[in-house]
Scaffold this motif. Structure first.
Motif, short mmCIF file in Angstrom:
data_model
loop_
_atom_site.label_atom_id
_atom_site.label_comp_id
_atom_site.label_asym_id
_atom_site.label_seq_id
_atom_site.Cartn_x
_atom_site.Cartn_y
_atom_site.Cartn_z
N VAL A 185 47.78 -59.44 -2.93
CA VAL A 185 47.70 -60.64 -3.76
C VAL A 185 48.00 -61.88 -2.91
CG1 VAL A 185 48.79 -61.88 -5.68
CG2 VAL A 185 48.24 -59.45 -5.91
N ASP A 186 47.11 -62.86 -3.01
CA ASP A 186 47.29 -64.17 -2.36
C ASP A 186 47.50 -64.04 -0.84
OD1 ASP A 186 47.07 -65.26 -4.86
OD2 ASP A 186 49.22 -65.53 -5.15
N HIS A 187 46.99 -62.96 -0.25
CA HIS A 187 47.14 -62.69 1.19
C HIS A 187 48.61 -62.66 1.61
CE1 HIS A 187 42.84 -63.24 1.50
NE2 HIS A 187 42.94 -64.43 0.95
N SER A 188 49.50 -62.42 0.64
CA SER A 188 50.94 -62.48 0.94
C SER A 188 51.73 -61.29 0.42
CB SER A 188 51.54 -63.76 0.33
OG SER A 188 50.93 -64.91 0.85
N TYR A 189 51.29 -60.71 -0.68
CA TYR A 189 52.05 -59.65 -1.33
C TYR A 189 51.24 -58.35 -1.28
CZ TYR A 189 54.39 -63.74 -3.30
OH TYR A 189 55.04 -64.93 -3.46
N LEU A 190 51.91 -57.27 -0.91
CA LEU A 190 51.23 -55.98 -0.76
C LEU A 190 51.97 -54.89 -1.54
CD1 LEU A 190 49.36 -53.86 0.82
CD2 LEU A 190 51.26 -53.74 2.43
N LEU A 191 51.21 -54.07 -2.23
CA LEU A 191 51.74 -52.83 -2.80
C LEU A 191 50.77 -51.72 -2.45
CD1 LEU A 191 53.51 -52.21 -6.15
CD2 LEU A 191 51.73 -50.63 -5.38
N PHE A 192 51.29 -50.68 -1.81
CA PHE A 192 50.48 -49.54 -1.42
C PHE A 192 51.13 -48.28 -1.98
CE2 PHE A 192 49.30 -46.05 1.43
CZ PHE A 192 47.92 -46.18 1.44
N ALA A 193 50.37 -47.51 -2.79
CA ALA A 193 50.92 -46.33 -3.45
C ALA A 193 50.05 -45.12 -3.18
CB ALA A 193 51.02 -46.57 -4.97
N GLY A 194 50.70 -43.97 -3.05
CA GLY A 194 49.99 -42.72 -2.83
C GLY A 194 50.78 -41.56 -3.39
N MET A 195 50.20 -40.39 -3.31
CA MET A 195 50.83 -39.19 -3.84
C MET A 195 51.60 -38.48 -2.74
SD MET A 195 50.09 -38.93 -7.08
CE MET A 195 50.37 -37.20 -7.48
N VAL A 211 50.65 -56.84 5.77
CA VAL A 211 49.65 -57.38 4.84
C VAL A 211 48.32 -57.57 5.55
CG1 VAL A 211 49.03 -59.36 3.40
CG2 VAL A 211 51.37 -58.46 3.33
N LYS A 212 48.39 -58.10 6.77
CA LYS A 212 47.15 -58.32 7.53
C LYS A 212 46.47 -56.99 7.86
CE LYS A 212 44.19 -60.52 10.25
NZ LYS A 212 43.47 -59.40 10.84
#
Length: 250
Positions: A185-195, A211-212
């Protein structure tokens, strides 16, 4: 009584003193009935007038005060509360710093709530990769954000029926794919989810290098999606390329 709803003790005493009388009172009488100090009475009365629960009029040279009935006050308190709730829903506090920590989430419901919150707070852009059954949970919200002028791009594994302008659908050409969710989001906030061991786990961060890197990962997947859509049958006939694809999410 009114202290429970944000009024001061003196305001509550003055209101009850006025309300208990059948006739309007002047300031001196209110002092006697309320036990509020004379030096404070006009200050308190003016606040109650401004709040709309005490009325005033002139009787000759004397100013008289009367109280609004309780039912009207209840309606006012409810209306003010609902207005404050609506304002709170749209209130945003923007971070003035970059949090480089990597935070972990382990509960599927918490992960979903964080995804929804990040989407709602997006100002300029949203990049979202997820399996279609997960993305469907946020489809309406994503469409609303695009209508508000936010640039939205989604990559849905399995396809997604949506009005979004920038949408890509990956129809898997290999059997085994591990589910994941990637939101930037907005090139600033990251959420990465997996199993992991049949449970959803995630990381959340504002770390610029991460983020980059994950933004590049997102567009890397879009590129592979478009390539496999056009040339998938040919690519799988090449054993070396087929093995390489198998090492990716494809």
């Amino acid at each position: 009584m009114l202290q429970k709803f944000g009024f001061t003790q003196y305001e509550s005493q003055v209101y009850e003193a006025i309300f208990a009388q059948e006739e309007p009172l002047d300031a001196s009488s209110i002092v006697n009935h309320s036990n509020v100090p004379k030096a404070k009475i006009y200050e308190v009365l003016n606040r109650l007038i401004d709040k709309g629960i005490v009325l005033t009029t002139m009787h000759g040279k004397k100013k008289l005060y009367t109280a609004v009935d309780l039912q009207s006050i209840i309606l006012k308190i409810r209306a003010d509360f609902e207005k404050d709730i609506e304002e709170l829903k749209t209130y945003k506090i923007k971070r003035t710093f970059t949090d480089e920590h990597i935070w972990t989430l382990k509960d599927e419901t918490s992960i979903g709530s964080n995804i929804e919150q990040l989407i709602e707070e997006a100002d300029s852009s949203i990049l979202f990769l997820a399996w279609n059954e997960k993305m469907e949970n946020y489809r309406t919200l994503l469409e609303q954000k695009e209508q508000q002028g936010v640039h939205v791009e989604v990559l849905s594994v399995g396809g997604l029926e949506t009005s979004l302008t920038h949408k890509y659908a990956l129809i898997p050409i290999l059997d085994k794919l591990e589910p994941l969710q990637l939101l930037i989001v907005d090139h600033s906030y990251l959420l990465f989810a997996g199993m992991e061991h049949d449970s959803w786990k995630a990381i959340k961060t504002m770390s610029k290098p991460i983020v980059k890197a994950m933004t590049d990962y997102f567009y890397h997947d879009i590129a592979l999606t478009q390539i496999t859509k056009k040339y998938g049958d040919q690519l799988l006939q090449d054993e070396e390329i087929s093995k390489l694809l198998a090492r990716l999410i494809y």
